[in-house]
Design a protein around this motif. Structure first.
Motif, PDB file in Angstrom:
ATOM      1  N   SER A 210       0.808  -1.101  -0.028  1.00 33.49           N
ATOM      2  CA  SER A 210      -0.013   0.002   0.035  1.00 33.49           C
ATOM      3  C   SER A 210       0.871   1.219   0.137  1.00 33.49           C
ATOM      4  O   SER A 210       0.565   2.159  -0.588  1.00 33.49           O
ATOM      5  CB  SER A 210      -0.813  -0.012   1.264  1.00 33.49           C
ATOM      6  OG  SER A 210      -1.602   1.119   1.197  1.00 33.49           O
ATOM      7  N   ALA A 211       2.029   1.325   0.701  1.00 33.28           N
ATOM      8  CA  ALA A 211       2.783   2.316   0.860  1.00 33.28           C
ATOM      9  C   ALA A 211       3.547   2.661  -0.648  1.00 33.28           C
ATOM     10  O   ALA A 211       4.070   3.764  -0.756  1.00 33.28           O
ATOM     11  CB  ALA A 211       3.985   2.301   1.768  1.00 33.28           C
ATOM     12  N   LEU A 212       3.983   1.468  -1.188  1.00 34.51           N
ATOM     13  CA  LEU A 212       4.326   1.716  -2.458  1.00 34.51           C
ATOM     14  C   LEU A 212       3.407   2.023  -3.812  1.00 34.51           C
ATOM     15  O   LEU A 212       4.033   2.454  -4.893  1.00 34.51           O
ATOM     16  CB  LEU A 212       4.898   0.261  -3.126  1.00 34.51           C
ATOM     17  CG  LEU A 212       6.215  -0.337  -2.092  1.00 34.51           C
ATOM     18  CD1 LEU A 212       6.833  -1.396  -2.715  1.00 34.51           C
ATOM     19  CD2 LEU A 212       7.258   0.732  -2.063  1.00 34.51           C
ATOM     20  N   SER A 213       2.183   2.258  -3.511  1.00 36.07           N
ATOM     21  CA  SER A 213       1.130   2.455  -4.638  1.00 36.07           C
ATOM     22  C   SER A 213       0.534   3.829  -4.180  1.00 36.07           C
ATOM     23  O   SER A 213      -0.919   3.864  -4.036  1.00 36.07           O
ATOM     24  CB  SER A 213       0.319   1.373  -5.019  1.00 36.07           C
ATOM     25  OG  SER A 213      -0.413   0.958  -3.721  1.00 36.07           O
ATOM     26  N   PRO A 214       0.910   5.037  -3.868  1.00 33.24           N
ATOM     27  CA  PRO A 214       0.206   6.114  -3.662  1.00 33.24           C
ATOM     28  C   PRO A 214      -0.536   6.553  -4.802  1.00 33.24           C
ATOM     29  O   PRO A 214      -0.395   6.510  -5.985  1.00 33.24           O
ATOM     30  CB  PRO A 214       1.431   7.287  -3.362  1.00 33.24           C
ATOM     31  CG  PRO A 214       2.677   6.639  -4.284  1.00 33.24           C
ATOM     32  CD  PRO A 214       2.396   5.182  -4.304  1.00 33.24           C
ATOM     33  N   GLY A 215      -1.806   6.851  -4.165  1.00 30.61           N
ATOM     34  CA  GLY A 215      -2.829   7.315  -5.129  1.00 30.61           C
ATOM     35  C   GLY A 215      -3.488   6.271  -6.041  1.00 30.61           C
ATOM     36  O   GLY A 215      -4.432   6.294  -6.842  1.00 30.61           O
ATOM     37  N   GLY A 216      -2.976   4.878  -5.965  1.00 28.92           N
ATOM     38  CA  GLY A 216      -3.458   3.648  -6.594  1.00 28.92           C
ATOM     39  C   GLY A 216      -4.772   3.324  -6.011  1.00 28.92           C
ATOM     40  O   GLY A 216      -5.352   3.650  -4.988  1.00 28.92           O
ATOM     41  N   SER A 217      -5.324   2.084  -6.611  1.00 32.96           N
ATOM     42  CA  SER A 217      -6.755   1.625  -6.097  1.00 32.96           C
ATOM     43  C   SER A 217      -6.230   0.568  -4.959  1.00 32.96           C
ATOM     44  O   SER A 217      -7.325   0.446  -3.950  1.00 32.96           O
ATOM     45  CB  SER A 217      -7.197   0.745  -7.251  1.00 32.96           C
ATOM     46  OG  SER A 217      -6.424  -0.445  -7.510  1.00 32.96           O
ATOM     47  N   GLY A 218      -5.062   0.283  -4.676  1.00 28.74           N
ATOM     48  CA  GLY A 218      -4.843  -0.582  -3.464  1.00 28.74           C
ATOM     49  C   GLY A 218      -5.342  -1.881  -3.439  1.00 28.74           C
ATOM     50  O   GLY A 218      -5.452  -2.736  -2.518  1.00 28.74           O
ATOM     51  N   VAL A 219      -5.676  -2.460  -4.893  1.00 24.59           N
ATOM     52  CA  VAL A 219      -6.211  -4.022  -4.749  1.00 24.59           C
ATOM     53  C   VAL A 219      -5.302  -4.741  -4.386  1.00 24.59           C
ATOM     54  O   VAL A 219      -5.621  -5.631  -3.560  1.00 24.59           O
ATOM     55  CB  VAL A 219      -6.784  -4.115  -6.395  1.00 24.59           C
ATOM     56  CG1 VAL A 219      -7.302  -5.584  -6.570  1.00 24.59           C
ATOM     57  CG2 VAL A 219      -7.742  -3.028  -6.769  1.00 24.59           C
ATOM     58  N   TRP A 220      -4.077  -4.542  -4.833  1.00 26.45           N
ATOM     59  CA  TRP A 220      -3.033  -5.828  -4.303  1.00 26.45           C
ATOM     60  C   TRP A 220      -2.912  -5.993  -2.955  1.00 26.45           C
ATOM     61  O   TRP A 220      -2.658  -6.713  -2.105  1.00 26.45           O
ATOM     62  CB  TRP A 220      -1.670  -5.582  -5.057  1.00 26.45           C
ATOM     63  CG  TRP A 220      -1.830  -6.129  -6.655  1.00 26.45           C
ATOM     64  CD1 TRP A 220      -1.970  -5.271  -7.813  1.00 26.45           C
ATOM     65  CD2 TRP A 220      -2.008  -7.575  -6.984  1.00 26.45           C
ATOM     66  NE1 TRP A 220      -2.147  -6.108  -8.778  1.00 26.45           N
ATOM     67  CE2 TRP A 220      -2.147  -7.381  -8.506  1.00 26.45           C
ATOM     68  CE3 TRP A 220      -2.202  -8.643  -6.563  1.00 26.45           C
ATOM     69  CZ2 TRP A 220      -2.329  -8.690  -9.307  1.00 26.45           C
ATOM     70  CZ3 TRP A 220      -2.280  -9.898  -7.177  1.00 26.45           C
ATOM     71  CH2 TRP A 220      -2.381  -9.826  -8.696  1.00 26.45           C
ATOM     72  N   SER A 221      -2.884  -4.498  -2.459  1.00 29.58           N
ATOM     73  CA  SER A 221      -2.491  -4.468  -0.943  1.00 29.58           C
ATOM     74  C   SER A 221      -3.793  -5.192  -0.347  1.00 29.58           C
ATOM     75  O   SER A 221      -3.667  -6.062   0.791  1.00 29.58           O
ATOM     76  CB  SER A 221      -2.589  -2.941  -0.331  1.00 29.58           C
ATOM     77  OG  SER A 221      -2.549  -2.900   0.816  1.00 29.58           O
ATOM     78  N   ALA A 222      -4.987  -4.930  -0.712  1.00 32.30           N
ATOM     79  CA  ALA A 222      -6.083  -5.599   0.062  1.00 32.30           C
ATOM     80  C   ALA A 222      -6.291  -7.044  -0.081  1.00 32.30           C
ATOM     81  O   ALA A 222      -6.593  -7.923   0.711  1.00 32.30           O
ATOM     82  CB  ALA A 222      -7.551  -4.960  -0.391  1.00 32.30           C
TER      83      ALA A 222
END
Length: 490
Positions: A210-222
């Motif tokens: 989540s920290a590596l994808s600022p402004g993204g959807s965060g799908v992979w983090s979730a």
């Protein structure tokens, strides 16, 4: 009625984990915003249900620590209910310093505390190794924070948010190290521990992603966080869960190699801080104090364990230097020193009498020959216990070797040597149960006494007692030879 402890085989747990992960992951990735919230909510409830089911079935011993872990899971679920879109909108790992960040840190701490309490018996088999693993994990979190997470944080992230995120990362790294070490200690409980390790790694990976994808959807983090919830849900229903608290039979040794790796790990955060200072970066003040707050107590605990281990080793060496290994009585060397001290006190007028009783067992060799050395050892231990019980608390009992014992009485204090000798004879003569049989042995005791004004040294005193003891044995043998030749009276 209690359920059976292991409700399903391990392969069913693995298959169920993979199947639910595929289903939930696909539904989350393909669903809309509202559907993702529903999927995530359902997954956060699942580990609470599996833990409660495992506790009800008896698959998790030590209920109270696991209930504390369940409380942490409930707190995470309540956090999701209060902020349902926090994960969906990729707020995880952004160091915002908001209430969800604080509640997540508290929930993680509560769950980890319960897990640590539940695993304390297993960790007791190698406490030093567990602390080393925790230190190595904590220190490895420093480079992860400095070179991976921190550069991707949003500009203006508040210090409290950074502190919460950094603390969460360091603790997760430390927990992963501990769990890996626990899994390496023995086979029992390894399946459940593997799921717990995956939970820590996936939670850590979700935060970093989540920290590596600022402004993204965060799908992979979730998706990673969903997998973490499913791994923790699988841990309590695995058949190995009943054995996860069992201490494995291992003897851990602090090797030079382990200490070298530990020293390298402890040098990581100071080296990172030094590099930051050389580069003129202004964030050098966060990693070092946060890391030190977690590392220093563990280092102090490790030093305390090493000091306690050294003290125990010294006490053990001192005990074996002065005690007989078989019976636990004082050995020949210690008894000689005690007699010398008693005679010195007699010369100074501190004592009014010193008495030595030399005891040799009768009929011990036939017991050894017939029932074997284990039975003979059991007889010697029982005799040692009876001799100790027959004398006063201040008297000293020792074993000289073989079936010879020595008793030192300091001062008369109303002691009647003849009465003590009869008490010893009666105590030793009582039957002794060994290896399913009952045996009896006798004892012949020689007595020697030293009083003020009569010169005597240790060798003389023991020699007098030895001569008296052998005279008693000779007299007893003569009586035994004469007894069968006597004719009945007319």
């Amino acid at each position: 009625m209690r359920w059976p402890r292991a409700t399903v085989p391990a392969w069913v747990v693995h298959a169920g984990f993979l199947g639910v992960l595929l289903l939930a992951g696909t539904a989350y990735a393909s669903g809309g915003r509202d559907q993702r919230v529903v999927v995530y909510t359902a997954v956060t409830v699942l580990p609470i249900l599996t833990f409660l089911a495992a506790l009800a079935s008896g698959n998790l011993p030590d209920r109270r620590p696991w209930l504390l872990a369940v409380a942490g899971l409930v707190m995470l679920f309540l956090q999701h209910l209060a902020w349902p879109e926090w994960i969906v909108d990729a707020h995880l790992g952004r160091a915002e310093g908001a209430l969800p960040d604080l509640s997540q840190s508290l929930a993680h701490s509560l769950f980890l505390l319960g897990t640590a309490m539940a695993l304390r018996r297993r960790a007791s088999a190698d406490p030093g190794g567990i602390i080393d693993a925790a230190l190595f994990g904590l220190c490895s979190g420093g480079p992860l924070w400095e070179w991976v997470v921190r550069p991707h944080l949003p500009p203006g992230a508040p210090p409290i948010g950074q502190a919460l995120l950094l603390g969460d990362l360091l603790v997760l790294c430390g927990v992963a190290g501990c769990l890996l070490r626990l899994g390496m200690m023995g086979r029992p409980g390894r399946g459940t521990l593997a799921y717990l390790v995956l939970t820590a790694i996936l939670t850590l990976g979700s935060t970093v992603m989540s920290a590596l994808s600022p402004g993204g959807s965060g799908v992979w983090s979730a998706e990673l966080m969903l997998a973490a919830y499913l791994t923790i849900a699988s841990a309590p229903v695995h058949p190995d869960a009943a054995e996860v608290t069992t201490p494995p039979h291992t003897g851990a040794v602090v090797s030079r190699q382990r200490l070298g790796w530990l020293a390298l790990a402890l040098s990581a955060n100071p080296l990172i801080a030094a590099v930051q200072v050389v580069r003129g970066e202004g964030s050098a003040s966060l990693l070092l104090p946060m890391g030190s707050l977690l590392v220093v107590p563990l280092v102090l605990l490790r030093i305390h364990l090493l000091s306690a281990q050294r003290d125990r080793a010294e006490r053990t060496l001192a005990f074996h230097a002065t005690h007989d290994e078989l019976t636990g009585l004082h050995n020949r060397r210690h008894m000689a020193a005690e007699i010398d001290r008693a005679l010195a006190d007699l010369d100074r007028g501190v004592l009014d009498e010193v008495t030595v009783l030399l005891c040799d067992l009768d009929g011990f060799k036939p017991v050894n020959d017939r029932y074997g050395h284990p039975a003979g050892d059991a007889v010697l231990r029982e005799v040692a216990s009876r001799l100790t019980a027959a004398v006063r608390a201040e008297d000293v009992v020792g074993r000289l070797g073989g079936d010879e014992f020595l008793i030192l009485c300091r001062g008369a204090a109303g002691l009647d040597a003849g009465e003590l000798r009869h008490r010893i004879t009666a105590a030793v003569r009582e039957p002794i149960a060994v290896l399913g049989a009952t045996v009896s042995v006798g004892v012949t005791t020689g007595v020697a006494q030293a009083r003020p004004g009569r010169c005597a040294d240790r060798d003389m005193l023991i020699g007098i007692a030895d001569a008296a003891m052998y005279a008693g044995k000779t007299r007893r043998r003569d009586e035994a030879r004469e007894r069968p030749t006597r004719l009945p009276s007319p």
